[in-house]
Scaffold this motif. Structure first.
Motif, PDB file in Angstrom:
ATOM      1  N   ALA A   1       0.833  -1.198   0.000  1.00  0.00           N
ATOM      2  CA  ALA A   1       0.000   0.000   0.000  1.00  0.00           C
ATOM      3  C   ALA A   1       0.869   1.250   0.000  1.00  0.00           C
ATOM      4  CB  ALA A   1      -0.924  -0.013   1.212  1.00  0.00           C
ATOM      5  N   TYR A   2       1.950   1.226   0.789  1.00  0.00           N
ATOM      6  CA  TYR A   2       2.865   2.372   0.829  1.00  0.00           C
ATOM      7  C   TYR A   2       3.486   2.613  -0.551  1.00  0.00           C
ATOM      8  CZ  TYR A   2       6.951   5.210   1.868  1.00  0.00           C
ATOM      9  OH  TYR A   2       7.901   6.194   1.845  1.00  0.00           O
TER      10      TYR A   2
ATOM     11  N   VAL B   1       6.805  10.446   4.838  1.00  0.00           N
ATOM     12  CA  VAL B   1       5.808  10.176   3.790  1.00  0.00           C
ATOM     13  C   VAL B   1       4.556   9.574   4.411  1.00  0.00           C
ATOM     14  CG1 VAL B   1       5.314   8.894   1.680  1.00  0.00           C
ATOM     15  CG2 VAL B   1       7.580   9.893   2.027  1.00  0.00           C
ATOM     16  N   GLU B   2       4.752   8.641   5.350  1.00  0.00           N
ATOM     17  CA  GLU B   2       3.588   8.008   5.982  1.00  0.00           C
ATOM     18  C   GLU B   2       2.766   9.013   6.777  1.00  0.00           C
ATOM     19  OE1 GLU B   2       3.902   4.446   8.135  1.00  0.00           O
ATOM     20  OE2 GLU B   2       4.960   3.328   6.568  1.00  0.00           O
ATOM     21  N   ARG B   3       3.472   9.965   7.445  1.00  0.00           N
ATOM     22  CA  ARG B   3       2.717  10.992   8.175  1.00  0.00           C
ATOM     23  C   ARG B   3       1.869  11.819   7.214  1.00  0.00           C
ATOM     24  NH1 ARG B   3       7.449  11.513  11.306  1.00  0.00           N
ATOM     25  NH2 ARG B   3       8.127  13.311  10.052  1.00  0.00           N
ATOM     26  N   GLU B   4       2.432  12.082   6.031  1.00  0.00           N
ATOM     27  CA  GLU B   4       1.693  12.860   5.033  1.00  0.00           C
ATOM     28  C   GLU B   4       0.500  12.060   4.479  1.00  0.00           C
ATOM     29  OE1 GLU B   4       1.064  16.401   3.019  1.00  0.00           O
ATOM     30  OE2 GLU B   4       2.580  15.933   4.540  1.00  0.00           O
TER      31      GLU B   4
ATOM     32  N   ALA C   1       2.898   6.259  -2.013  1.00  0.00           N
ATOM     33  CA  ALA C   1       4.033   7.168  -1.809  1.00  0.00           C
ATOM     34  C   ALA C   1       4.329   8.054  -3.021  1.00  0.00           C
ATOM     35  CB  ALA C   1       5.281   6.362  -1.416  1.00  0.00           C
ATOM     36  N   PRO C   2       4.285   7.539  -4.275  1.00  0.00           N
ATOM     37  CA  PRO C   2       4.599   8.410  -5.420  1.00  0.00           C
ATOM     38  C   PRO C   2       3.668   9.622  -5.553  1.00  0.00           C
ATOM     39  CG  PRO C   2       4.700   6.106  -6.065  1.00  0.00           C
ATOM     40  CD  PRO C   2       4.108   6.144  -4.689  1.00  0.00           C
ATOM     41  N   ARG C   3       2.538   9.589  -4.896  1.00  0.00           N
ATOM     42  CA  ARG C   3       1.613  10.714  -5.008  1.00  0.00           C
ATOM     43  C   ARG C   3       1.948  11.839  -4.020  1.00  0.00           C
ATOM     44  NH1 ARG C   3      -3.882   7.031  -4.560  1.00  0.00           N
ATOM     45  NH2 ARG C   3      -3.184   5.337  -5.948  1.00  0.00           N
TER      46      ARG C   3
ATOM     47  N   PHE D   1      12.692  17.596  -0.761  1.00  0.00           N
ATOM     48  CA  PHE D   1      13.083  16.247  -1.179  1.00  0.00           C
ATOM     49  C   PHE D   1      12.642  15.992  -2.609  1.00  0.00           C
ATOM     50  CE2 PHE D   1      12.798  15.990   3.409  1.00  0.00           C
ATOM     51  CZ  PHE D   1      13.944  15.275   3.754  1.00  0.00           C
ATOM     52  N   ARG D   2      13.536  15.316  -3.380  1.00  0.00           N
ATOM     53  CA  ARG D   2      13.137  14.885  -4.700  1.00  0.00           C
ATOM     54  C   ARG D   2      12.103  13.776  -4.578  1.00  0.00           C
ATOM     55  NH1 ARG D   2      18.663  14.791  -5.338  1.00  0.00           N
ATOM     56  NH2 ARG D   2      18.673  12.526  -5.641  1.00  0.00           N
ATOM     57  N   PRO D   3      11.220  13.597  -5.611  1.00  0.00           N
ATOM     58  CA  PRO D   3      10.192  12.545  -5.545  1.00  0.00           C
ATOM     59  C   PRO D   3      10.808  11.186  -5.216  1.00  0.00           C
ATOM     60  CG  PRO D   3       9.788  13.956  -7.422  1.00  0.00           C
ATOM     61  CD  PRO D   3      11.117  14.393  -6.857  1.00  0.00           C
ATOM     62  N   GLY D   4      10.265  10.521  -4.223  1.00  0.00           N
ATOM     63  CA  GLY D   4      10.711   9.188  -3.844  1.00  0.00           C
ATOM     64  C   GLY D   4      11.905   9.167  -2.926  1.00  0.00           C
ATOM     65  N   LYS D   5      12.464  10.320  -2.539  1.00  0.00           N
ATOM     66  CA  LYS D   5      13.661  10.362  -1.702  1.00  0.00           C
ATOM     67  C   LYS D   5      13.377  10.746  -0.254  1.00  0.00           C
ATOM     68  CE  LYS D   5      16.326   9.288  -5.116  1.00  0.00           C
ATOM     69  NZ  LYS D   5      17.006   7.966  -5.138  1.00  0.00           N
TER      70      LYS D   5
END
Length: 465
Positions: free
Chosen positions: A34-35, A57-60, A39-41, A47-51
């Protein structure tokens, strides 16, 4: 396939409660999947995408959204695994309740499903039913030809007093307590002097009236009169006859046959009418015979019909009504309910007894087919589908329906029911009949192709892959 632990609890009404547990490792895998999907969204400043670190990311994303995505991933496969583990083949959509789903913990949920009921069917090989035979006689033909003559009758003006069966042009007023009721008068109204169609007493009151004559006819309006203030009221119909026409039937001769397009002579017309009446009588006899056979089969069966199957049949029946209303009358179901002063709930309750009986019949026939090894070949299904689609002008539509699995399943079921009925009929009476056709109505194809598609095992017992 997800490994699961399953406990089953059988309930009345052919329901089973599955208590399912999925180990914590598989829960973690579903959360990771699921992550990866969510995550890509997410975009985090700096931070660069995916970094970005996963905790940020999970908090977001939020635990609620991540948990739901993980559930959507694991639940279908866990449910199908539970069905396989329990050896169940459900007949409806499950009712699922998740008790536990969290990090580092096993997942626990329950799924309540309906399954095919246990059927007790006594020996049916001793069913014996007499096959009825209705013979068409001259009187039947005479009555049918008279009905044909009536359809081709012509109206001719006459100068005599009114007789029963005449067609009149009249002016009418309705009086109550000596006063003419506003809005109840008609000018140049057309009516047939038929006591079965007119208000009781009106046709009798018109007999003998001449053109130009006015009469006051005392009547009592029916209690179901559309205007409640006039229902059951004592009134006077004041009728002025302005024209009288009588219906003249065409002569009973060779010209009648030519006029109705049924042969060149009266003898040919009579023969054609007799053949059609006999064919209809044969079909009615065969239907009565089959009904008696199926009634005898039903009496030998004990079963608790699942509510899911009853609801499915009621839904199908209501959909068919909706389709007929639209195709034949151009009317929506809600408009029909308004006109009939009914509701969907009343409509469904009216159809429930028939649905119960049909489901019972299908369960009995399926049991017979299984015991006797009756099957339907792919070639038989293809032939039936092609016949049903023969009049469809759209090639792409025909191709789509011809290959749709729900359509094939529908015809397989219909053909198997027909084959089983024929098997029982052959046992119940020595003579056979070819008057009944395979039940394959083309107007059910679209419903078969759409109502069952995409539901997989959740709806009809077939696995999702």
């Amino acid at each position: 396939m997800t490994a699961v632990k399953v406990d089953t609890e059988r309930k009345p009404g052919s329901q089973v409660i599955l208590s399912v547990e999925v180990d914590a490792d598989q829960v973690s895998q579903s959360i990771d999947q699921a992550y990866s999907r969510l995550a890509p969204r997410v975009r985090i400043a700096g931070f660069r995408p995916g970094k970005a670190p996963r905790p940020m990311v999970e908090r977001e994303i939020g635990w609620a959204a991540l948990r739901q995505e993980a559930l959507d991933l694991i639940l279908p496969t866990a449910y199908n695994s539970a069905l396989d583990e329990a050896g169940l083949d459900p007949i409806d959509v499950p009712r699922v309740e998740v008790q536990q789903f969290d990090r580092g913990q096993p997942m626990r949920f329950t799924a309540t499903v309906s399954i095919k009921p246990e059927i007790t069917l006594k020996d049916y090989h001793d069913i014996r039913v007499p096959r009825p035979r209705t013979d068409i006689v001259d009187k039947d033909v005479d009555e049918a030809i008279e009905r044909l003559r009536s359809r081709f009758a012509e109206l001719h003006a006459v100068e005599r007093p009114v007789q029963a069966g005449d067609f009149l042009t009249v002016d009418t007023h309705i009086l109550k307590s000596g006063a003419v009721l506003i809005g109840e008068s008609q000018t140049d109204a057309q009516l047939e002097v038929d006591k079965e169609r007119l208000i009781p007493g009106l046709a009798e009151g018109l007999i003998g009236q001449a053109v130009g004559e006015s009469r006051d006819i005392r009547l009592k309006l029916p209690t179901d009169h559309p205007k409640k203030d006039l229902a059951g009221a004592d009134v006077v119909f004041r009728v002025t006859v302005k024209g009288i026409k009588e219906r003249r039937l065409p002569p009973l001769d060779d010209e009648l046959a030519k006029q109705v397009g049924r042969g060149q002579t009266l003898a040919e017309l009579r023969q054609e009418v007799q053949d059609e009446l006999q064919e209809a009588a044969d079909q009615a006899d065969e239907q009565r015979f089959e009904n008696d056979v199926l009634k005898a089969l039903d009496e030998r069966m004990e079963v608790e019909v699942p509510e899911a199957l009853i609801e499915r049949e009621v839904n199908r029946d209501v959909r068919e009504l909706e389709t007929r209303l639209q195709e034949q009358l151009g009317m929506r179901l809600d408009s029909y309910l308004q006109q009939t002063k009914s509701t969907v709930e009343v409509l469904r309750s009216e159809r429930r007894p028939r649905a119960v009986q049909k489901v019972r019949l299908e369960l009995a026939l399926e049991t017979v087919a299984e015991r006797e090894g009756l099957t339907v070949s792919d070639a038989e299904i293809e032939q039936a589908v092609n016949q049903a689609l023969a009049d469809d002008p759209h090639e792409s539509h025909r191709r789509e329906l011809r290959t749709a699995d729900p359509v094939k399943a529908y015809f397989r079921q219909q053909l198997l029911m027909r084959k089983t009925i024929d098997y029982l009929s052959a046992m119940a009476a020595p003579e056979s009949s070819d008057t009944m056709e395979t039940p394959a109505p083309a107007n059910e194809l679209q419903a078969a192709g759409t109502s069952a598609s995409g539901k997989g095992r959740r709806a009809g017992g077939k696995k999702e892959r």
